[in-house]
Design a protein around this motif. Structure first.
Motif, mmCIF file in Angstrom:
data_model
loop_
_atom_site.group_PDB
_atom_site.id
_atom_site.type_symbol
_atom_site.label_atom_id
_atom_site.label_comp_id
_atom_site.label_asym_id
_atom_site.label_seq_id
_atom_site.Cartn_x
_atom_site.Cartn_y
_atom_site.Cartn_z
ATOM 1 N N UNK A 99 0.832 -1.209 0.000
ATOM 2 C CA UNK A 99 0.000 0.000 0.000
ATOM 3 C C UNK A 99 0.865 1.257 0.000
ATOM 4 N N UNK A 100 1.957 1.226 0.763
ATOM 5 C CA UNK A 100 2.874 2.374 0.763
ATOM 6 C C UNK A 100 3.475 2.609 -0.624
ATOM 7 N N UNK A 101 3.694 1.504 -1.352
ATOM 8 C CA UNK A 101 4.283 1.625 -2.690
ATOM 9 C C UNK A 101 3.286 2.188 -3.692
ATOM 10 N N UNK A 102 2.003 2.003 -3.426
ATOM 11 C CA UNK A 102 0.960 2.444 -4.353
ATOM 12 C C UNK A 102 0.532 3.886 -4.080
ATOM 13 N N UNK A 103 0.335 4.198 -2.803
ATOM 14 C CA UNK A 103 -0.254 5.499 -2.482
ATOM 15 C C UNK A 103 0.748 6.640 -2.694
ATOM 16 N N UNK A 105 -0.118 9.875 -1.513
ATOM 17 C CA UNK A 105 -0.293 10.772 -0.359
ATOM 18 C C UNK A 105 -0.596 9.915 0.862
ATOM 19 N N UNK A 106 0.384 9.647 1.711
ATOM 20 C CA UNK A 106 0.158 8.807 2.879
ATOM 21 C C UNK A 106 -0.976 9.319 3.755
ATOM 22 N N UNK A 107 -1.847 8.407 4.134
ATOM 23 C CA UNK A 107 -2.943 8.755 5.032
ATOM 24 C C UNK A 107 -4.175 9.295 4.348
ATOM 25 N N UNK A 108 -4.109 9.547 3.063
ATOM 26 C CA UNK A 108 -5.266 10.078 2.328
ATOM 27 C C UNK A 108 -6.014 8.911 1.694
ATOM 28 N N UNK A 109 -7.126 8.512 2.314
ATOM 29 C CA UNK A 109 -7.848 7.326 1.870
ATOM 30 C C UNK A 109 -8.483 7.543 0.501
ATOM 31 N N UNK A 110 -9.004 8.737 0.255
ATOM 32 C CA UNK A 110 -9.627 9.030 -1.035
ATOM 33 C C UNK A 110 -8.590 8.951 -2.160
ATOM 34 N N UNK A 111 -7.407 9.525 -1.910
ATOM 35 C CA UNK A 111 -6.352 9.504 -2.915
ATOM 36 C C UNK A 111 -5.856 8.085 -3.161
ATOM 37 N N UNK A 112 -5.880 7.243 -2.111
ATOM 38 C CA UNK A 112 -5.460 5.850 -2.271
ATOM 39 C C UNK A 112 -6.335 5.149 -3.312
ATOM 40 N N UNK A 113 -7.636 5.439 -3.276
ATOM 41 C CA UNK A 113 -8.530 4.849 -4.265
ATOM 42 C C UNK A 113 -8.156 5.261 -5.678
ATOM 43 N N UNK A 115 -5.144 6.164 -6.607
ATOM 44 C CA UNK A 115 -3.854 5.530 -6.906
ATOM 45 C C UNK A 115 -4.045 4.080 -7.339
ATOM 46 N N UNK A 116 -4.987 3.405 -6.709
ATOM 47 C CA UNK A 116 -5.291 2.022 -7.101
ATOM 48 C C UNK A 116 -5.855 1.994 -8.513
ATOM 49 N N UNK A 117 -6.716 2.967 -8.840
ATOM 50 C CA UNK A 117 -7.293 3.030 -10.187
ATOM 51 C C UNK A 117 -6.223 3.289 -11.250
ATOM 52 N N UNK A 118 -5.088 3.843 -10.832
ATOM 53 C CA UNK A 118 -4.023 4.175 -11.782
ATOM 54 C C UNK A 118 -3.041 3.027 -12.006
ATOM 55 N N UNK A 119 -3.225 1.919 -11.266
ATOM 56 C CA UNK A 119 -2.333 0.773 -11.436
ATOM 57 C C UNK A 119 -2.480 0.225 -12.851
ATOM 58 N N UNK A 120 -1.370 -0.045 -13.509
ATOM 59 C CA UNK A 120 -1.400 -0.470 -14.910
ATOM 60 C C UNK A 120 -1.837 -1.916 -15.083
ATOM 61 N N UNK A 121 -1.412 -2.769 -14.172
ATOM 62 C CA UNK A 121 -1.767 -4.183 -14.324
ATOM 63 C C UNK A 121 -3.246 -4.383 -14.011
#
Length: 273
Positions: A99-103, A105-113, A115-121
């Protein structure tokens, strides 16, 4: 109830298998440690789990994380740059590292979503999107589910490693059986005719207290009159196959039989080799 001869034969055979199993296990562990098979297998498993065969994406980022690659500098750009590959990764540490490698902005739950949507695989993205949607807005729930996913993947990896290890152990055991002519059929026949040979076997202090010297006290080994035969080869195969149960299994069984023998008298007779 076992009679005296049957009991002594069983003790002799089991002691032989326990000794060979311990020697095989020691050799296999030494080879695995020297070749770093566990750490290499784990790395291959993580690369497969994260769909990163070239080690240039998420797998590399996870291995560069301080919780995973704490013995390295965290700036590896290839597998060769990792000097101290871990042989074990705690599932929770893997989840945090991923999760640290993906996000961004640490601690920003909305931004994490996002960041996950931006994963290429697409496969990993779909997996993490599902986990994110089920998390209820709690990052701890994401860590828990990712850790469970990793743990399940490592269980499959562990099963594959054990199957390969069993094959290596069988080959090592067969080589040892051939080198020292540990023929189960000859051993059984000799012990049946001279049970007093096994009467001198005492219970080892632990499952690691098996040595080649103690093994060679049994009717095994090569002599000038020994000639190779099909039965002998089959005896080696039986010995190698029996050792796959592992030294602890045979040691526990030996303990029970030696204690059972202690309730009766040991057989008399001349020892034969």
């Amino acid at each position: 109830m076992f009679n005296s001869t049957t009991l002594e034969v069983a003790i002799g055979l089991i002691f032989c298998y326990a000794s060979v199993a311990f020697i095989v296990s020691s050799i296999n562990e030494a080879i695995a440690s020297f070749l770093k098979l566990r750490s290499s297998s784990l790395l291959d498993g993580v690369k497969s789990l994260l769909n990163d065969p070239n080690f240039d994406g998420l797998a590399r980022d996870v291995y560069n994380h301080a919780l995973v690659g704490h013995q390295d500098q965290g700036n590896a750009s290839s597998e060769e740059d990792i000097e101290n590959k871990p042989s074990y990764i705690d599932p929770k540490h893997f989840a945090i590292a991923l999760i640290d490698s993906i996000q961004t902005v640490p601690g920003d739950f909305i931004q994490l979503g996002k960041d996950i949507d931006a994963i290429k695989n697409p496969q990993i993205k779909q997996l993490l999107q599902g986990i994110y949607a089920r998390s209820g807005g709690q990052i701890e729930n994401i860590y828990t589910e990712v850790a469970g996913w990793f743990d399940a993947g490592m269980n499959r990896l562990s099963g594959n490693y054990k199957r390969h290890s069993q094959l290596y152990c069988f080959i090592i055991a067969l080589v040892i059986a051939g080198l020292f002519n540990i023929d189960s059929f000859h051993l059984f026949t000799t012990l049946w005719q001279h049970p007093a040979i096994a009467a001198g076997i005492s219970l080892p202090a632990s499952s690691t207290d098996f040595t080649l010297d103690k093994l060679m006290a049994l009717p095994v080994g090569w002599t000038d009159s020994t000639s190779l035969s099909g039965t002998q080869l089959a005896g080696w195969l039986v010995t190698a196959s029996a050792t796959l149960f592992g030294a602890p299994f045979w040691f526990d069984l030996l303990q029970k039989l030696v204690r059972l023998r202690g309730t009766g008298n040991k057989p008399d007779g001349n020892q034969a080799t």
